[in-house]
Scaffold this motif. Structure first.
Motif, short mmCIF file in Angstrom:
data_model
loop_
_atom_site.label_atom_id
_atom_site.label_comp_id
_atom_site.label_asym_id
_atom_site.label_seq_id
_atom_site.Cartn_x
_atom_site.Cartn_y
_atom_site.Cartn_z
N GLN A 19 0.84 -1.20 0.00
CA GLN A 19 0.00 0.00 0.00
C GLN A 19 0.87 1.24 0.00
N MET A 20 0.32 2.32 -0.52
CA MET A 20 1.03 3.60 -0.44
C MET A 20 1.20 3.97 1.02
N GLU A 21 2.33 4.55 1.31
CA GLU A 21 2.60 4.92 2.68
C GLU A 21 1.83 6.18 3.04
N GLY A 22 1.41 6.24 4.27
CA GLY A 22 0.76 7.45 4.75
C GLY A 22 1.71 8.24 5.62
N PRO A 23 1.15 9.10 6.43
CA PRO A 23 -0.27 9.42 6.45
C PRO A 23 -0.66 10.32 5.27
N VAL A 24 -1.94 10.25 4.96
CA VAL A 24 -2.49 11.10 3.92
C VAL A 24 -3.43 12.10 4.58
N THR A 25 -3.22 13.37 4.28
CA THR A 25 -4.06 14.43 4.82
C THR A 25 -4.72 15.17 3.68
N LEU A 26 -6.05 15.23 3.71
CA LEU A 26 -6.81 15.90 2.67
C LEU A 26 -7.81 16.87 3.27
N ILE B 117 -5.96 5.83 -2.74
CA ILE B 117 -4.97 5.09 -1.97
C ILE B 117 -4.57 3.89 -2.82
N ASN B 118 -3.30 3.86 -3.18
CA ASN B 118 -2.82 2.80 -4.08
C ASN B 118 -2.60 1.49 -3.34
N CYS B 119 -2.93 0.41 -4.03
CA CYS B 119 -2.68 -0.94 -3.51
C CYS B 119 -2.29 -1.83 -4.67
N THR B 120 -1.16 -2.50 -4.56
CA THR B 120 -0.76 -3.51 -5.53
C THR B 120 -0.49 -4.80 -4.79
N TYR B 121 -0.56 -5.90 -5.51
CA TYR B 121 -0.41 -7.18 -4.84
C TYR B 121 0.48 -8.12 -5.66
N THR B 122 1.01 -9.09 -4.96
CA THR B 122 1.73 -10.21 -5.57
C THR B 122 1.09 -11.47 -5.04
N ALA B 123 0.62 -12.31 -5.93
CA ALA B 123 -0.05 -13.53 -5.48
C ALA B 123 -0.07 -14.55 -6.59
N THR B 124 -0.12 -15.81 -6.20
CA THR B 124 -0.31 -16.87 -7.18
C THR B 124 -1.79 -17.02 -7.44
N VAL C 93 -14.15 13.35 -0.11
CA VAL C 93 -14.02 12.79 1.24
C VAL C 93 -14.65 13.71 2.28
N GLN C 94 -15.04 13.10 3.38
CA GLN C 94 -15.63 13.83 4.51
C GLN C 94 -14.75 13.62 5.74
N VAL C 95 -14.93 14.48 6.71
CA VAL C 95 -14.16 14.35 7.96
C VAL C 95 -14.36 12.98 8.57
N SER C 96 -15.58 12.45 8.45
CA SER C 96 -15.90 11.14 9.02
C SER C 96 -15.19 9.98 8.33
N GLY D 38 -1.42 -0.73 5.86
CA GLY D 38 -2.40 0.28 6.25
C GLY D 38 -1.99 1.68 5.84
N THR D 39 -2.95 2.51 5.54
CA THR D 39 -2.72 3.91 5.20
C THR D 39 -3.66 4.76 6.05
N ARG D 40 -3.06 5.65 6.82
CA ARG D 40 -3.88 6.51 7.69
C ARG D 40 -4.33 7.74 6.90
N LEU D 41 -5.62 7.96 6.89
CA LEU D 41 -6.21 9.13 6.22
C LEU D 41 -6.77 10.07 7.26
N THR D 42 -6.39 11.33 7.15
CA THR D 42 -6.98 12.38 7.97
C THR D 42 -7.61 13.40 7.05
N VAL D 43 -8.88 13.68 7.29
CA VAL D 43 -9.60 14.69 6.50
C VAL D 43 -9.87 15.89 7.39
N ILE D 44 -9.42 17.04 6.95
CA ILE D 44 -9.60 18.25 7.76
C ILE D 44 -10.70 19.13 7.16
N PRO D 45 -11.44 19.78 8.05
CA PRO D 45 -12.57 20.60 7.55
C PRO D 45 -12.07 21.80 6.74
#
Lengths: 112, 115
Positions: free
Chosen positions: A6-13, A21-28, A80-83, A105-112
């Motif tokens: 996953q893309m590293e956070g934190p992300v603040t918007l 939020i980017n996610c890539t995987y490696t799997a059989t 996005v919303q604060v919630s 995990g990527t932490r998202l914080t949304v500010i008003p």
């Protein structure tokens, strides 16, 4: 081996901004893909999922499309919303397996 | 609310002590999972039960760890001779499966701190 990146956070918007939020995987094989969300003080909740290529999972305004060619499952929301402030986890489950492999995990914080 | 519950929510113990955590799954869910989550990481699978049978154990589950689900309902996870490296959040999840796709529902976790 099997893994989720996953893309590293934190992300603040700011409220009403566009979220990716980017996610890539490696799997059989052909895994099922999931996004879980963890709100402060609560357990992980399933946000959306997709079980095969080109499927789009959606819930609460969030969307993610299973892209086999790029092995990705990026999470998006148009406004996005604060919630929506929370930690978002991308996860996969291999075909025939039972447990989930999670990203960091990527932490998202949304500010008003 | 009839979601997955875990007790205790927090546990502080001294190195070398034994601890036991309990998980009560959603009623009638036949599968129960244990995961461990350390700071800044995603959950890692430890073990799972289908009804009362423990069907899979991760290599993360050392011989100091034991899990039971005696009647196919609640489960306990015991850690013997705790070490500081055992400090983590221990998550329980449950699901219903009849062979098709399943969704795992997670509890709030038990946070363990080993001093």
């Amino acid at each position: 081996g099997n893994s989720v990146t996953q893309m590293e956070g934190p992300v603040t918007l700011s409220e009403e901004a566009f979220l990716t939020i980017n996610c890539t995987y490696t799997a059989t094989g052909y895994p099922s893909l999931f996004w879980y969300v963890q709100y402060p003080g609560e357990g992980l909740q399933l946000l959306l999922k997709a079980t095969k290529a080109d499927d789009k999972g959606s819930n609460k305004g969030f969307e993610a499309t299973y892209r086999k060619e790029t092995t990705s499952f990026h999470l998006e929301k148009g406004s996005v919303q604060v919630s929506d402030s929370a930690v978002y986890f991308c996860a996969l489950r291999l075909t025939g397996a039972n447990n989930l492999f999670f990203g960091t995990g990527t932490r998202l914080t949304v500010i008003p | 609310d009839t979601g997955v519950s875990q007790n205790p929510r927090h546990k502080i113990t001294k190195r070398g002590q034994n601890v036991t955590f309990r998980c009560d799954p959603i009623s009638e869910h036949n599968r129960l999972y244990w995961y461990r989550q350390t700071l800044g990481q995603g959950p890692e699978f430890l073990t799972y039960f289908q009804n009362e049978a423990q069907l899979e154990k991760s290599r993360l589950l050392s011989d100091r760890f034991s899990a039971e689900r005696p009647k196919g309902s609640f489960s306990t996870l015991e850690i013997q001779r705790t070490e500081q490296g055992d400090s983590a959040m221990y998550l329980c999840a449950s699901s219903w499966t009849s062979g098709g796709a399943e969704t795992q529902y997670f509890g709030p976790g038990t946070r363990l701190l080993v001093l």
